[in-house]
Motif scaffolding. Structure first.
Motif, short mmCIF file in Angstrom:
data_model
loop_
_atom_site.label_atom_id
_atom_site.label_comp_id
_atom_site.label_asym_id
_atom_site.label_seq_id
_atom_site.Cartn_x
_atom_site.Cartn_y
_atom_site.Cartn_z
N UNK A 199 26.66 26.65 -10.56
CA UNK A 199 26.75 27.73 -9.58
C UNK A 199 25.80 27.48 -8.42
N UNK A 200 26.05 28.19 -7.31
CA UNK A 200 25.21 28.12 -6.11
C UNK A 200 25.08 26.70 -5.59
N UNK A 201 26.21 25.98 -5.57
CA UNK A 201 26.28 24.63 -5.00
C UNK A 201 27.31 24.65 -3.88
N UNK A 202 26.98 24.07 -2.75
CA UNK A 202 27.88 24.03 -1.60
C UNK A 202 28.30 22.58 -1.35
N UNK A 203 29.60 22.30 -1.45
CA UNK A 203 30.13 20.98 -1.14
C UNK A 203 30.35 20.88 0.36
N UNK A 218 27.22 17.42 -1.67
CA UNK A 218 26.80 18.77 -1.33
C UNK A 218 25.34 18.96 -1.63
N UNK A 219 24.95 20.23 -1.82
CA UNK A 219 23.55 20.49 -2.16
C UNK A 219 23.45 21.76 -2.99
N UNK A 220 22.42 21.78 -3.80
CA UNK A 220 22.11 22.94 -4.64
C UNK A 220 21.35 23.94 -3.78
N UNK A 221 21.92 25.13 -3.61
CA UNK A 221 21.33 26.10 -2.69
C UNK A 221 20.14 26.82 -3.29
N UNK A 222 19.86 26.60 -4.58
CA UNK A 222 18.66 27.17 -5.19
C UNK A 222 17.49 26.20 -5.13
N UNK A 223 17.74 24.93 -5.43
CA UNK A 223 16.66 23.94 -5.46
C UNK A 223 16.46 23.23 -4.13
N UNK A 224 17.51 23.22 -3.29
CA UNK A 224 17.44 22.49 -2.04
C UNK A 224 17.69 21.00 -2.19
N UNK A 537 17.30 25.89 0.96
CA UNK A 537 17.47 27.06 0.09
C UNK A 537 17.66 28.35 0.89
N UNK A 538 17.69 28.25 2.21
CA UNK A 538 17.82 29.46 3.03
C UNK A 538 19.28 29.74 3.38
N UNK A 539 19.60 31.01 3.56
CA UNK A 539 20.95 31.39 3.98
C UNK A 539 21.28 30.80 5.34
N UNK A 540 20.27 30.59 6.17
CA UNK A 540 20.50 30.06 7.50
C UNK A 540 21.19 28.71 7.45
N UNK A 541 20.80 27.87 6.50
CA UNK A 541 21.42 26.55 6.37
C UNK A 541 22.88 26.70 5.93
N UNK A 542 23.12 27.60 4.99
CA UNK A 542 24.51 27.83 4.56
C UNK A 542 25.37 28.25 5.74
N UNK A 543 24.88 29.17 6.54
CA UNK A 543 25.66 29.60 7.70
C UNK A 543 25.86 28.44 8.68
N UNK A 544 24.85 27.62 8.83
CA UNK A 544 24.98 26.47 9.72
C UNK A 544 26.01 25.49 9.19
N UNK A 545 26.04 25.31 7.88
CA UNK A 545 27.03 24.42 7.28
C UNK A 545 28.44 25.00 7.43
#
Length: 626
Positions: A199-203, A218-224, A537-545
């Motif tokens: 869970x919490x992984x973004x491809x 991708x990356x693990x959004x909890x561990x970075x 691990x920040x939401x900002x990176x997810x939004x940027x992705x």
């Protein structure tokens, strides 16, 4: 595909995610090692995992594929970008279609298929429709056997309700929380089979040369930390792209087109992207607050007898659809509401009233418990007063072009399923068919992928070139997290949402679509000046992705909407308001070195049995419900 954010939701982008790690990997042999040097060349430490099949997306479609794989003796790895069980499937409230005949024994799968073709304005893939409608009675019985608590008739049969544009009562339901109940059932089944899950992984990229896939990054959004998945089989089940719009029924960080963008970049084709369904009844108005703007008011409200009134107290659907009234096709009802508002008969909030208070209060509480609870929390008693509603972007009929018996995309080893794909729904989706497609086609795709896995898939090869591509992606992610420009990803996503609402919404024309494309090009230019606050691990990176995927899919949608110079289903051109027989064709989009290309493809014909059902002209007569 290092991308850039999903939709603006007012966050600053620097909050951290809560840690809730539960990646059960029982039953799969993962090879894990940490690679990369964070101090060298902007790299990112990453974990390498090996799996015979990677399923990207943990909603109903991904879960049903994984269940079929597990039952065939294959241990897939399912990756979700949210906590386990927190998928968009839970937001599908009203029901799931199957021609069971519990209340209307004359219904059968051919009539279900005919309704689907009619609603889809005959752009549907015939094989997709017929596979779905034939499969669904068995899939409902399967869900029932796995413990899904369907509502029952007095005789103990699975109950069924009317949904818009359906000839008979064929929508099975669990109150108004059907999607949630279905996903819970599927997850329990997957857990019983020990299906591995992360869970919490973004491809962010598929490792592909355009001919075949060799894994994903991708990356693990909890561990970075980065994640490299070695696999010869990838199934995309990542949802649609309705959240690109300003008003939508999804969460801001879901349904942003990442599955379609991943597939397109990997060499697959997209089809039917111009068709976006605007659900007639989304919440609107200051009394509900910004948090609830656009959230779905389930079609079950109208299926149980809810009526639409304008601000002058007129039941206006009598003007637009005197026979089917509020239960006409979603595109018809949505355009009717938009017309009422545009002509000054809407509420001060730009909506209309949806009222079910004429039904018995106990009945409403039994059939629509979630709606009652939601509105009560906002100070509205729907058993006694109306709701204020307006159309909201809800579902995308377009997506990845696949073979529906196999899920194959034309790129070796890459498959897709669910709202990520196109074909079942044509130009407009029949309510209740989205959940149906996930389990009907999900089972078939899972069965085919299982048959395609060989002993050699236990140790897939990632070439030096693909590993170099993966490491470039990790470097790009690290650089993205360090971006220190002046434009927040959420700001550009909010502008994109406004752009699409204004230029590619319920009503479209050539001038508006061209203006939308020009504004989109400007947004792309401004992504060079992104400001991303925090680490991976920040939401900002997810939004940027998310942003780059959203921009890619938005461009494809605008181009397709501009190309289709007619009105059909959910695509309505005010400068070409008629349906043109010459346009009974699908638009196919591919990515090349010179950008996107669009081609036309003819549509196949249904089987003789379904053509016979179409010729019978089955249609709901709303008035016998009253």
């Amino acid at each position: 595909m290092t991308k850039t954010p999903a939709n603006g939701n007012g966050t600053t982008g620097d909050e951290r995610r809560p840690t809730s790690h539960d990646p059960s990997t029982a039953g799969i042999e993962n090879r894990i090692e940490t690679e990369g040097d964070p101090g060298s060349g902007g790299g990112l430490p990453y974990e390498t995992v090996t799996t015979p099949v990677l399923v990207v997306g943990a909603g109903a479609a991904g879960a049903r594929v994984a269940i079929e794989l597990a039952e065939s003796g294959i241990d897939p790895l399912v990756i979700g970008k949210r906590d386990h069980g927190d998928a968009h499937t839970t937001w599908a409230a009203g029901g799931i279609n199957a021609a069971l005949g519990s209340l209307d024994p004359e219904d059968d799968w051919t009539i279900h298929a005919a309704d689907t073709f009619t609603e889809g304005h005959h752009l549907n893939d015939p094989e997709a429709v017929e596979l779905t409608t034939r499969e669904m009675p068995d899939r409902i019985r399967e869900l029932e056997a796995w413990g899904m608590p369907f509502d029952r008739t007095a005789d103990g049969d699975i109950n069924q309700r009317y949904f818009g544009a359906q000839s008979y009562r064929r929508t099975c339901f669990v109150g108004d929380r059907t999607g949630e109940a279905m996903l819970e059932t599927l997850i329990e089944r997957a857990q019983a089979l020990d299906v591995p899950y992360r869970e919490n992984v973004l491809i962010t990229r598929l490792l592909s040369d355009g001919e075949r896939v060799d894994g994903a990054v991708g990356f693990d959004m909890e561990s970075g930390e980065g994640l490299l998945v070695r696999t010869n089989h990838v199934v995309l089940a990542a949802g649609g792209f309705s959240a690109l719009y300003h008003r939508h029924s999804s969460r801001d960080d879901e349904n942003n087109g990442d599955g379609q963008a991943l597939a397109l970049e990997a060499g697959a084709r997209l089809v039917d992207l111009e068709f976006v369904q605007f659900h007639p009844t989304g919440m609107v108005g200051d009394r509900y607050g910004e948090e609830w703007d656009g959230r779905l008011v389930t079609e079950a409200v109208r299926g149980e007898g809810g009526r639409l009134y304008n601000a002058q107290g007129e039941r206006f659907m009598e003007r637009y659809s005197p026979d089917q009234m509020e239960l006409d096709a979603r595109d018809v009802v949505a355009r009717a509401i938009a017309q009422e508002v545009r002509e000054g008969r809407g509420t001060d909030d730009g909506g209309v009233f949806l009222d079910i208070s004429h039904r018995d209060a106990a009945y409403i509480r039994e059939r629509l418990p979630s709606m009652v609870e939601r509105f009560e929390s906002l100070g509205v008693d729907i058993t006694a007063e109306p709701m204020t509603v307006a159309p909201t972007a809800h579902y995308t009929m377009g997506g990845v072009d696949i073979d529906f018996r196999t899920g194959e995309t034309g790129v070796d080893g890459l498959y897709a399923v669910g709202e990520t794909v196109a074909g079942v729904h044509g130009a407009n989706r029949l309510g209740g068919n989205s959940l149906a497609e996930t389990v009907a086609i999900g089972k078939l795709v899972g069965d085919h992928v299982a048959s395609a896995v060989t002993d050699g898939d236990a140790d897939p090869t990632v070439t030096d070139g693909q590993r170099a591509l993966a490491e470039r992606e990790f470097g790009a992610l690290r650089a993205l997290a360090d971006s220190d420009g002046s434009v927040a990803p959420t700001a550009l996503l909010a502008e994109l949402g406004d752009l699409l609402w204004d230029h590619a919404g319920i009503l479209r024309d050539e001038a508006g679509l061209r203006e939308g494309l020009a504004t989109l090009a400007d947004l792309r230019t401004r992504t060079a000046d992104l400001r991303v606050d925090g680490d991976l691990t920040s939401k900002s990176v997810e939004y940027a992705v998310d942003l780059s995927a959203s921009l890619t899919v938005a461009e494809a949608m605008l181009q397709a909407a501009l190309e289709r110079s007619e009105s059909r289903g959910a695509h309505y051109r005010t400068d070409a308001p008629e349906t043109d027989a010459d346009w009974r064709a699908n638009l196919v989009i591919a990515a090349g070195t010179d950008g996107l290309s669009i081609g036309r493809r003819g549509v196949g014909e249904p089987s003789p049995a379904v053509r016979e059902a179409l010729a019978e002209g089955y249609e709901l007569d709303y008035h016998h419900l009253e």
